[in-house]
Design an enzyme around this catalytic site. Structure first.
Site, PDB file in Angstrom:
ATOM      1  N   ASN A  13       0.915  -1.172   0.000  1.00 19.39           N
ATOM      2  CA  ASN A  13       0.131   0.010  -0.130  1.00 19.39           C
ATOM      3  C   ASN A  13       0.868   1.302  -0.022  1.00 19.39           C
ATOM      4  OD1 ASN A  13      -2.393   1.964   0.898  1.00 19.39           O
ATOM      5  ND2 ASN A  13      -1.105   2.233   2.637  1.00 19.39           N
TER       6      ASN A  13
ATOM      7  N   TYR B 287       4.921   9.739 -11.339  1.00 15.40           N
ATOM      8  CA  TYR B 287       4.060   8.936 -10.642  1.00 15.40           C
ATOM      9  C   TYR B 287       3.056   7.748 -11.475  1.00 15.40           C
ATOM     10  CZ  TYR B 287      -0.206   7.669  -7.399  1.00 15.40           C
ATOM     11  OH  TYR B 287      -0.957   7.051  -6.791  1.00 15.40           O
TER      12      TYR B 287
END
Length: 259
Positions: free
Chosen positions: A90, A156
């Site tokens: 995560n 990203y």
């Protein structure tokens, strides 16, 4: 937890390691898995001890961009909670910049934390997960940025596309062992990262908070931010026996943004 406890009946409960568990989506995932009886190891750059105490979990600090730190944390997790049955990747971070102003350093930081980190964690958990067989699970928290492009976050987006590619490759390699590997792809979610982004828009543009928030929700047909618990419930299901045939998938939790 003592060695005696590790070898006792409580070790019959499966063990999941959740990265980036100190807040937001990671903390919600930890609470959801704890409710299903999983033993947990919770990691973040600083050990999330408060949440671990709440859930009866083991907490340890880990820098997932560094192989030595990952190896040490996984060894400590096994010593405290026994072999792993599930890995929830995560932890992540996002930095914004126009592509022409994206420095090599920013590019590398995004790859390190968002792609190399899950790679290192999957390798550290590999032997345990293969041994777990059909109970084994890898869930990578990717992003809708693994499914589409977004302006001003090229590094990203590239890293998250890589996470999805990694997910599909590992799914093929682990299929014969019964381990399932999937990606969950949240849209804009009510987390500190998004709240910080809203605050930056307010500071930079002079818009109201409501106007700035509307910019983040505009791409969601439901017109709202995803809640961390909604992402956590998806992970919870993927880690359950009911999802044993769900494999190599990218599940968008985004109110229909990717339609």
């Amino acid at each position: 937890m003592s060695t005696a406890q590790v070898s006792s009946g409580v070790m019959d409960r499966p063990h999941a390691l959740v990265t980036g568990a100190s807040r937001g989506i990671g903390a919600a995932i930890a609470r959801a898995l704890a409710a299903d009886g999983w033993r947990l190891t919770l990691t973040a750059r600083e050990a999330p001890t408060v949440l671990a105490q709440e859930l009866g979990a083991f907490a340890i600090g880990m820098d997932q961009t560094q192989a030595d730190s990952v190896a040490a944390a996984f060894d400590a997790a096994r010593a405290a909670q026994g072999p792993l049955s599930a890995l929830i990747n995560n932890a992540g971070a996002v930095e914004t910049a126009p592509f022409a102003k994206t420095s090599p350093e920013l590019w590398q930081r995004m790859l390190d934390v968002n792609l190399t980190g899950p790679f290192l964690c999957c390798q550290a958990a590999w032997a345990d997960l293969k041994a777990a067989g059909p109970r084994g699970r890898i869930v990578n928290i990717a992003s809708t940025a693994s499914l589409k492009g977004y302006a001003y976050v090229s590094a990203y987006v590239a890293a998250k596309h890589g996470v999805l590619g990694l997910t599909r490759t590992l799914a093929l390699e682990l299929a014969k062992d019964g381990v399932t590997v999937n990606a969950v792809c949240p849209g804009y979610t009510e987390t500190d990262i998004v709240r910080d982004g809203i605050a930056k828009v307010v500071a930079k543009t002079g818009r109201s908070e409501a106007e700035a928030r509307a910019g983040f929700t505009a791409g969601n047909p439901q017109g709202r931010l995803v809640q961390p618990e909604e992402v956590a419930d998806t992970v919870r299901w993927l880690c359950s026996p009911a999802a044993g045939s769900v494999h190599g998938q990218a599940i968008a939790v985004c109110g229909g943004e990717t339609m």
